[in-house]
Design an enzyme around this catalytic site. Structure first.
Site, PDB file in Angstrom:
ATOM      1  N   GLU A   1      -1.381  -3.799  -5.806  1.00  0.00           N
ATOM      2  CA  GLU A   1      -1.753  -5.186  -6.075  1.00  0.00           C
ATOM      3  C   GLU A   1      -2.955  -5.253  -7.023  1.00  0.00           C
ATOM      4  O   GLU A   1      -3.926  -4.498  -6.869  1.00  0.00           O
ATOM      5  CB  GLU A   1      -2.100  -5.836  -4.734  1.00  0.00           C
ATOM      6  CG  GLU A   1      -2.570  -7.275  -4.774  1.00  0.00           C
ATOM      7  CD  GLU A   1      -2.893  -7.811  -3.375  1.00  0.00           C
ATOM      8  OE1 GLU A   1      -3.159  -9.015  -3.256  1.00  0.00           O
ATOM      9  OE2 GLU A   1      -2.867  -7.007  -2.407  1.00  0.00           O
TER      10      GLU A   1
ATOM     11  N   LYS B   1       1.367 -14.480  -5.935  1.00  0.00           N
ATOM     12  CA  LYS B   1       1.237 -14.325  -4.487  1.00  0.00           C
ATOM     13  C   LYS B   1       1.153 -15.692  -3.806  1.00  0.00           C
ATOM     14  O   LYS B   1       0.313 -16.522  -4.161  1.00  0.00           O
ATOM     15  CB  LYS B   1      -0.003 -13.499  -4.172  1.00  0.00           C
ATOM     16  CG  LYS B   1      -0.205 -13.145  -2.713  1.00  0.00           C
ATOM     17  CD  LYS B   1      -1.442 -12.260  -2.558  1.00  0.00           C
ATOM     18  CE  LYS B   1      -1.636 -11.780  -1.138  1.00  0.00           C
ATOM     19  NZ  LYS B   1      -2.839 -10.905  -1.041  1.00  0.00           N
TER      20      LYS B   1
ATOM     21  N   CYS C   1       1.626  -7.877  -1.073  1.00  0.00           N
ATOM     22  CA  CYS C   1       0.773  -7.597   0.085  1.00  0.00           C
ATOM     23  C   CYS C   1       1.122  -8.473   1.287  1.00  0.00           C
ATOM     24  O   CYS C   1       2.176  -8.301   1.891  1.00  0.00           O
ATOM     25  CB  CYS C   1      -0.693  -7.727  -0.317  1.00  0.00           C
ATOM     26  SG  CYS C   1      -1.841  -6.932   0.839  1.00  0.00           S
TER      27      CYS C   1
END
Length: 272
Positions: free
Chosen positions: A50, A119, A153
Site C-alpha cells: 500500500e 481505498k 489493506c
C-alpha cells in the site's frame, strides 16, 4: 457464480515484500531494479504494498506533495511496465479534495493503465488524517487473461468487499497493504477466509520494518480459492514471493465450494 474465464491462461504473480521508502525517486529506482528481476523470473503481474511510492505513514503534508507528482509517477510506471512487458499493481497517492486518495493503479504489460482504485474503508486516525475515502469499489477488469478486482489493506477485512467483487466476476483480488503489529490474523485468517468463502484467489502484499510508530508484520501471501496458501512470506523477510494461479484449479474448486450459488439474498436484503 461468475461465468467461465475468458482464457485458460495461468498467471504468475510476484509480491514484493519490502520496507517503506519515503522518497519518490528512490522508490522508482528500487522498482526499476526489482521489476526487472520479477520479469526475468517469468512473472506476469508485479504487486507492491500500500502507498509504496513515497510511503504510507508519513503525514498529510508529504502525502499531498507526493499526490501532486502523480501524473509524472504514473507515466514512469507505464514506461516500466512496457519496458519489461509485465503488468503492475502499485500503491500510490492520487490527487483529490480535500485530501488525496490512498490509491492503487493497475497497468498492463503494454504500459496502459487499465484500472484505478481508491481505498474505501479508512483505518484509524492515520488514514483519516491523510486521505479522502473512495466512493466506489474497484472495477472488475481483464489483466493478463484474468478478471481482477482491487482492494487496499483494511478493505479486505470487510466480507462485503470481496463478496461484491466475486459476484461481479473477479477471479483474483489483489490487495496492497500496510498492515502492522499486532494484527497478524488479518493475513493468517481473514485473507484465507475471503478467498475460500468466495472461491477466488486473494493476493495480499505487505511491508516489513518500521515507519513512524508502526511496525509492519509482513506475511504477504497468495491464498487459493480453497483458502490454502500458494505462497507466504514470514514476518520479517524482504524479497519477491511468487505464485502461479490456475484457471483449472479455480473452476475445479468452484464445483465443490458453492457458496455463491447457494446464497439466500432474499433473506439478506441483498439485491444481487
Amino acid at each position: 457464480m461468475s461465468p467461465p474465464p475468458s482464457q485458460n491462461t495461468p498467471l504468475t504473480i510476484a509480491l514484493w515484500q519490502t520496507s517503506p521508502c519515503g522518497d519518490v525517486q528512490a522508490c522508482l529506482a528500487q522498482l526499476k531494479e526489482t521489476i526487472a528481476v520479477a520479469a526475468a523470473a517469468g512473472a506476469d503481474v508485479f504487486v507492491t504494498p500500500e502507498m509504496f511510492i513515497g510511503g504510507y505513514n508519513i503525514g498529510p503534508a508529504r502525502i499531498h506533495a507526493h499526490a501532486a507528482e502523480f501524473d509524472e509517477i504514473r507515466r514512469a510506471l507505464c514506461r516500466l511496465a512496457a519496458q519489461h512487458e509485465i503488468a503492475l499493481v502499485i500503491g500510490v497517492a492520487i490527487p483529490a479534495t480535500p485530501l488525496p486518495y490512498n490509491g492503487c493503479i493497475a497497468i498492463d504489460a503494454n504500459g496502459v493503465e487499465c484500472a484505478r482504485y481508491h481505498k474505501t474503508h479508512l483505518f484509524g486516525d492515520t488514514d483519516r488524517a491523510q486521505f479522502t475515502a473512495g466512493e466506489q469499489l474497484s472495477p472488475v477488469f481483464e489483466l493478463a487473461g484474468w478478471r481482477i478486482g482491487l482492494a487496499i489493506c483494511y478493505d479486505i477485512e470487510f466480507p462485503e468487499v470481496a463478496r461484491d467483487l466475486a459476484l461481479r466476476g473477479a477471479d483474483l483480488i489483489v490487495t496492497p497493504t500496510a498492515n502492522m503489529e499486532p494484527f497478524d490474523t488479518v493475513a493468517t485468517r481473514l485473507v484465507a477466509a475471503r478467498a475460500e468463502e468466495n472461491a477466488v484467489y486473494v493476493a495480499y502484499c505487505n511491508y516489513v520494518g518500521a515507519e513512524g510508530e508502526f511496525s509492519y508484520n509482513g506475511l504477504s501471501c497468495v491464498c487459493g480459492p480453497d483458502g490454502q496458501d500458494q505462497t507466504r512470506a514470514d514476518t520479517c523477510a524482504t524479497g519477491l514471493f511468487y505464485a502461479t494461479l490456475s484457471h483449472t484449479t479455480l473452476e475445479d474448486t468452484r464445483q465443490s465450494q458453492t457458496h455463491l450459488q447457494d446464497r439466500r439474498p432474499d433473506l439478506y436484503g441483498d439485491d444481487r
